[in-house]
Design a protein around this motif. Structure first.
Motif, PDB file in Angstrom:
ATOM      1  N   VAL A 260      -6.833  17.624   0.032  1.00  0.00           N
ATOM      2  CA  VAL A 260      -6.383  16.417   0.570  1.00  0.00           C
ATOM      3  C   VAL A 260      -7.206  15.658   1.415  1.00  0.00           C
ATOM      4  O   VAL A 260      -7.816  16.603   2.406  1.00  0.00           O
ATOM      5  CB  VAL A 260      -4.925  16.569   0.832  1.00  0.00           C
ATOM      6  N   GLN A 261      -7.382  14.513   1.602  1.00  0.00           N
ATOM      7  CA  GLN A 261      -8.291  14.067   2.464  1.00  0.00           C
ATOM      8  C   GLN A 261      -7.809  14.080   3.718  1.00  0.00           C
ATOM      9  O   GLN A 261      -6.672  13.792   3.983  1.00  0.00           O
ATOM     10  CB  GLN A 261      -8.377  12.280   2.153  1.00  0.00           C
ATOM     11  N   GLY A 262      -8.655  14.578   4.729  1.00  0.00           N
ATOM     12  CA  GLY A 262      -8.407  15.120   6.034  1.00  0.00           C
ATOM     13  C   GLY A 262      -7.675  16.239   6.489  1.00  0.00           C
ATOM     14  O   GLY A 262      -7.481  16.533   7.675  1.00  0.00           O
ATOM     15  N   TRP A 263      -7.260  16.989   5.247  1.00  0.00           N
ATOM     16  CA  TRP A 263      -6.615  18.371   5.510  1.00  0.00           C
ATOM     17  C   TRP A 263      -7.658  19.375   5.339  1.00  0.00           C
ATOM     18  O   TRP A 263      -8.472  19.303   4.644  1.00  0.00           O
ATOM     19  CB  TRP A 263      -5.575  18.650   4.248  1.00  0.00           C
ATOM     20  N   ASP A 264      -7.438  20.231   6.400  1.00  0.00           N
ATOM     21  CA  ASP A 264      -8.534  21.354   6.500  1.00  0.00           C
ATOM     22  C   ASP A 264      -7.979  22.634   5.922  1.00  0.00           C
ATOM     23  O   ASP A 264      -8.730  23.699   5.861  1.00  0.00           O
ATOM     24  CB  ASP A 264      -8.606  21.665   7.889  1.00  0.00           C
ATOM     25  N   LYS A 265      -6.846  22.685   5.176  1.00  0.00           N
ATOM     26  CA  LYS A 265      -6.487  23.667   4.280  1.00  0.00           C
ATOM     27  C   LYS A 265      -6.401  23.350   2.855  1.00  0.00           C
ATOM     28  O   LYS A 265      -6.167  22.157   2.688  1.00  0.00           O
ATOM     29  CB  LYS A 265      -5.180  24.350   4.883  1.00  0.00           C
ATOM     30  N   PRO A 266      -6.419  24.276   1.948  1.00  0.00           N
ATOM     31  CA  PRO A 266      -6.318  23.822   0.647  1.00  0.00           C
ATOM     32  C   PRO A 266      -4.822  23.553   0.553  1.00  0.00           C
ATOM     33  O   PRO A 266      -3.763  23.859   1.089  1.00  0.00           O
ATOM     34  CB  PRO A 266      -6.376  25.332  -0.154  1.00  0.00           C
ATOM     35  N   ALA A 267      -4.346  22.657  -0.585  1.00  0.00           N
ATOM     36  CA  ALA A 267      -3.130  22.280  -1.150  1.00  0.00           C
ATOM     37  C   ALA A 267      -2.881  22.624  -2.307  1.00  0.00           C
ATOM     38  O   ALA A 267      -3.672  22.900  -3.118  1.00  0.00           O
ATOM     39  CB  ALA A 267      -2.925  20.786  -0.596  1.00  0.00           C
ATOM     40  N   TYR A 268      -1.532  22.472  -2.720  1.00  0.00           N
ATOM     41  CA  TYR A 268      -1.307  22.642  -4.137  1.00  0.00           C
ATOM     42  C   TYR A 268      -0.198  21.439  -4.494  1.00  0.00           C
ATOM     43  O   TYR A 268       0.559  20.963  -3.824  1.00  0.00           O
ATOM     44  CB  TYR A 268      -0.292  23.986  -4.007  1.00  0.00           C
ATOM     45  N   LEU A 269      -0.590  20.951  -5.790  1.00  0.00           N
ATOM     46  CA  LEU A 269       0.213  19.741  -6.350  1.00  0.00           C
ATOM     47  C   LEU A 269       1.292  20.412  -7.596  1.00  0.00           C
ATOM     48  O   LEU A 269       1.029  21.131  -8.385  1.00  0.00           O
ATOM     49  CB  LEU A 269      -0.789  19.220  -7.161  1.00  0.00           C
ATOM     50  N   HIS A 270       2.451  20.019  -7.382  1.00  0.00           N
ATOM     51  CA  HIS A 270       3.382  20.420  -8.343  1.00  0.00           C
ATOM     52  C   HIS A 270       3.279  19.559  -9.425  1.00  0.00           C
ATOM     53  O   HIS A 270       2.869  18.319  -9.442  1.00  0.00           O
ATOM     54  CB  HIS A 270       4.839  20.057  -7.739  1.00  0.00           C
ATOM     55  N   PRO A 271       3.594  20.060 -10.745  1.00  0.00           N
ATOM     56  CA  PRO A 271       3.348  19.292 -11.949  1.00  0.00           C
ATOM     57  C   PRO A 271       4.081  18.122 -12.134  1.00  0.00           C
ATOM     58  O   PRO A 271       3.736  17.371 -12.819  1.00  0.00           O
ATOM     59  CB  PRO A 271       3.676  20.390 -13.101  1.00  0.00           C
ATOM     60  N   GLU A 272       5.096  18.058 -11.432  1.00  0.00           N
ATOM     61  CA  GLU A 272       6.058  17.072 -11.608  1.00  0.00           C
ATOM     62  C   GLU A 272       5.780  15.814 -10.556  1.00  0.00           C
ATOM     63  O   GLU A 272       6.258  14.747 -10.274  1.00  0.00           O
ATOM     64  CB  GLU A 272       7.579  17.166 -11.454  1.00  0.00           C
ATOM     65  N   ALA A 273       4.864  15.967  -9.715  1.00  0.00           N
ATOM     66  CA  ALA A 273       4.448  15.053  -8.564  1.00  0.00           C
ATOM     67  C   ALA A 273       4.082  13.803  -9.158  1.00  0.00           C
ATOM     68  O   ALA A 273       3.210  13.581  -9.944  1.00  0.00           O
ATOM     69  CB  ALA A 273       3.461  15.837  -7.548  1.00  0.00           C
ATOM     70  N   LYS A 274       4.632  12.676  -8.405  1.00  0.00           N
ATOM     71  CA  LYS A 274       4.216  11.260  -8.595  1.00  0.00           C
ATOM     72  C   LYS A 274       3.811  10.626  -7.354  1.00  0.00           C
ATOM     73  O   LYS A 274       4.588  11.044  -6.354  1.00  0.00           O
ATOM     74  CB  LYS A 274       5.096  10.507  -9.463  1.00  0.00           C
ATOM     75  N   ALA A 275       2.834   9.916  -7.432  1.00  0.00           N
ATOM     76  CA  ALA A 275       2.629   8.921  -6.255  1.00  0.00           C
ATOM     77  C   ALA A 275       3.026   7.436  -6.614  1.00  0.00           C
ATOM     78  O   ALA A 275       2.301   6.652  -7.007  1.00  0.00           O
ATOM     79  CB  ALA A 275       1.041   9.075  -6.055  1.00  0.00           C
ATOM     80  N   ARG A 276       4.222   7.130  -6.216  1.00  0.00           N
ATOM     81  CA  ARG A 276       4.822   5.709  -6.300  1.00  0.00           C
ATOM     82  C   ARG A 276       4.669   5.165  -5.239  1.00  0.00           C
ATOM     83  O   ARG A 276       4.668   5.786  -3.796  1.00  0.00           O
ATOM     84  CB  ARG A 276       6.253   6.085  -6.898  1.00  0.00           C
ATOM     85  N   ARG A 277       4.700   3.580  -5.515  1.00  0.00           N
ATOM     86  CA  ARG A 277       4.822   2.945  -3.982  1.00  0.00           C
ATOM     87  C   ARG A 277       5.892   2.953  -3.568  1.00  0.00           C
ATOM     88  O   ARG A 277       7.105   3.026  -3.951  1.00  0.00           O
ATOM     89  CB  ARG A 277       4.357   1.505  -4.521  1.00  0.00           C
ATOM     90  N   ILE A 278       6.092   2.891  -2.150  1.00  0.00           N
ATOM     91  CA  ILE A 278       7.228   3.367  -1.389  1.00  0.00           C
ATOM     92  C   ILE A 278       7.415   1.917  -0.555  1.00  0.00           C
ATOM     93  O   ILE A 278       6.571   1.459   0.042  1.00  0.00           O
ATOM     94  CB  ILE A 278       7.241   4.420  -0.296  1.00  0.00           C
ATOM     95  N   ASP A 279       8.735   1.882  -0.432  1.00  0.00           N
ATOM     96  CA  ASP A 279       9.207   0.554   0.240  1.00  0.00           C
ATOM     97  C   ASP A 279      10.539   0.809   1.043  1.00  0.00           C
ATOM     98  O   ASP A 279      11.501   0.202   0.991  1.00  0.00           O
ATOM     99  CB  ASP A 279       9.498  -0.827  -0.620  1.00  0.00           C
ATOM    100  N   ALA A 280      10.434   2.109   1.568  1.00  0.00           N
ATOM    101  CA  ALA A 280      11.795   2.529   2.420  1.00  0.00           C
ATOM    102  C   ALA A 280      11.769   1.815   3.906  1.00  0.00           C
ATOM    103  O   ALA A 280      11.022   1.480   4.467  1.00  0.00           O
ATOM    104  CB  ALA A 280      11.364   4.107   2.568  1.00  0.00           C
ATOM    105  N   HIS A 281      12.949   2.114   4.127  1.00  0.00           N
ATOM    106  CA  HIS A 281      13.461   1.644   5.709  1.00  0.00           C
ATOM    107  C   HIS A 281      14.722   2.674   6.047  1.00  0.00           C
ATOM    108  O   HIS A 281      15.490   2.727   5.360  1.00  0.00           O
ATOM    109  CB  HIS A 281      14.090   0.275   5.655  1.00  0.00           C
ATOM    110  N   ALA A 282      14.100   3.748   6.662  1.00  0.00           N
ATOM    111  CA  ALA A 282      14.869   4.745   6.817  1.00  0.00           C
ATOM    112  C   ALA A 282      14.781   5.416   8.235  1.00  0.00           C
ATOM    113  O   ALA A 282      13.637   5.478   8.691  1.00  0.00           O
ATOM    114  CB  ALA A 282      14.792   5.752   5.829  1.00  0.00           C
ATOM    115  N   LEU A 283      15.797   5.634   9.089  1.00  0.00           N
ATOM    116  CA  LEU A 283      15.793   6.210  10.248  1.00  0.00           C
ATOM    117  C   LEU A 283      16.079   7.826  10.027  1.00  0.00           C
ATOM    118  O   LEU A 283      16.946   8.062   9.127  1.00  0.00           O
ATOM    119  CB  LEU A 283      17.208   5.908  11.291  1.00  0.00           C
ATOM    120  N   LEU A 284      15.182   8.843  10.335  1.00  0.00           N
ATOM    121  CA  LEU A 284      14.928  10.103  10.216  1.00  0.00           C
ATOM    122  C   LEU A 284      15.522  11.197  10.887  1.00  0.00           C
ATOM    123  O   LEU A 284      14.807  10.850  12.212  1.00  0.00           O
ATOM    124  CB  LEU A 284      13.460  10.382   9.640  1.00  0.00           C
ATOM    125  N   SER A 285      16.405  11.808  10.746  1.00  0.00           N
ATOM    126  CA  SER A 285      16.782  12.796  11.577  1.00  0.00           C
ATOM    127  C   SER A 285      15.738  13.693  12.070  1.00  0.00           C
ATOM    128  O   SER A 285      14.733  14.050  11.412  1.00  0.00           O
ATOM    129  CB  SER A 285      17.785  13.851  10.906  1.00  0.00           C
TER     130      SER A 285
END
Length: 408
Positions: A260-285
């Protein structure tokens, strides 16, 4: 520049999609089914006792669904037809019932003494007493810590627990008892086989390595793309077991190694992963699954999120109970919130903008605060003039057209 398989923007979209923000706010009247979908997607919902705003376990579903009835969570967690149970998942957590067998290895380890030091020592030294408490529960039925309040108290690090309360917590860790319900926020304990459905307690216990792989699958699905440390942290898995589980899942083709761009450790992708456009408005705990692992939050969003509850007031940067504001695909602000129930007001103790904040941020944040106030049964939002976003937020709240944002 080092080549990469996934850009940072894609990784962020994958993470937000996996956490349920691509489908956020699609239901006009979210109810039990929608809450169940959120709980299943997340796999674990952290519980915390801090109640300056509302207890954290109510917030992840609000962030993803909007103003769902809080009684829905209470029914799923502690009702007669519950679908969740309490155990140590991430920290103290609510988890789908079907996951109970996957955590029995942790219960067995706790019984063997692999829990936090004071409780492990108590288990070694007072096992006869613990067994007596268990026998009493078998006879009496559900109990609280108050039913065993006599005896010497622990040191401050034990939250001054009585010996009875320590026995109950040992039995909880070891899986002999669980939370049957709660009164207010007080746990009511009962035997696990009485509190949970027989269809769950009767399930076979998987071998520890098999359970670790299953938990890693759930972690990977909930995060989309993640490093080994990210995956391990989600259910707080031991290093060696988690590392072997990742190797096994990669070998089986269930996880795909990526950079992953900018990550200094290897990453792992789940087979169901999707990169959808996000238009969220959310306050996060501050305990939301998306941001609870601070290193991952910094890698995804480029900002440090720190819990300042235990920081002396004069040293806090953003405030006591700070919720980051997810706007679109990034975090654009942070607000220190308090529910003043007596005055009927949601108080913004401080409001700070982040570098990604834009001209629409004050209005978008104001609309979400109005939504939250209504969900909490509060009449208005009040802003204290603290932080570089406070004045603009106050102006946005004063606009006659301000209302919760429709849709996402």
């Amino acid at each position: 520049m080092k080549p990469y398989d996934i850009s940072l923007k894609q990784a962020r979209r994958i993470a937000l999609t996996a956490q349920g923000f691509a489908a956020a706010r699609r239901h006009a009247a979210p109810g039990r089914r929608h809450f169940g979908q959120v709980a299943e997607r997340l796999g674990v919902i952290q519980i915390d006792s801090v109640n300056v705003l509302t207890r954290t376990h109510y917030l992840p579903a609000f962030s993803r669904l909007g103003d769902y009835p809080q009684a829905v969570l209470e029914g799923e967690a502690w009702g007669r037809k519950r679908t969740l149970f309490e155990y140590w998942g991430h920290e103290a957590s609510l988890l789908p019932l079907a996951m109970q067998p996957l955590l029995r290895w942790r219960m067995a380890r706790a019984e063997a003494g692999e829990t936090w030091g004071g409780l492990a020592r108590f288990g070694r030294e007072r096992r006869d007493y613990i067994d007596g408490v268990l026998a009493e529960i078998e006879q009496r039925g559900p109990v609280t810590g108050g039913d065993f309040a006599t005896g010497p108290r622990g040191q401050p690090g034990w939250w001054s627990w009585s010996e009875g309360k320590r026995a109950l917590e040992w039995l909880f860790w070891a899986g002999y008892v669980t939370t049957a319900t709660r009164r207010g926020f007080e746990r009511v304990y009962d035997l696990t086989e009485r509190a949970l459905p027989a269809a769950i307690t009767g399930l076979p216990t998987p071998p520890e390595d098999e359970a670790m792989r299953a938990l890693m699958r759930l972690s990977a699905r909930a995060m989309g793309v993640a490093t080994e440390a990210d995956l391990r942290d989600y259910f707080r898995l031991p290093l060696q077991g988690a590392r072997q589980a990742v190797r096994d899942l990669v070998e089986a083709g269930e996880l795909t190694p990526v950079t992953v761009q900018g990550w200094d450790k290897p990453a792992y992708l789940h087979p169901e992963a999707k990169a959808r456009r996000i238009d969220a408005h959310a306050l996060l705990s501050p305990f939301d699954n998306l941001i609870w692992f601070r290193d991952r939050t910094e890698r995804l969003f480029g900002l440090k999120v720190r819990l300042e509850i235990y920081t002396p007031a004069e040293k806090r940067v953003h405030g006591y109970y700070v919720l980051p504001f997810l706007e679109g695909e990034t975090i654009t602000a942070r607000v220190d919130l308090k529910a003043d129930r007596k005055a009927g007001a949601l108080r913004v103790q401080a409001a700070h903008a982040e570098p990604e904040a834009g001209p629409e941020t004050p209005a978008a944040l104001a609309a979400e605060l109005v939504r939250m106030a209504g969900w909490l049964g509060l009449e208005r939002v009040e802003v204290v003039k603290k932080g570089d976003l406070a004045s603009r937020l106050q102006q946005a709240l004063s606009a006659p057209s301000i209302r919760p944002l429709a849709g996402n």
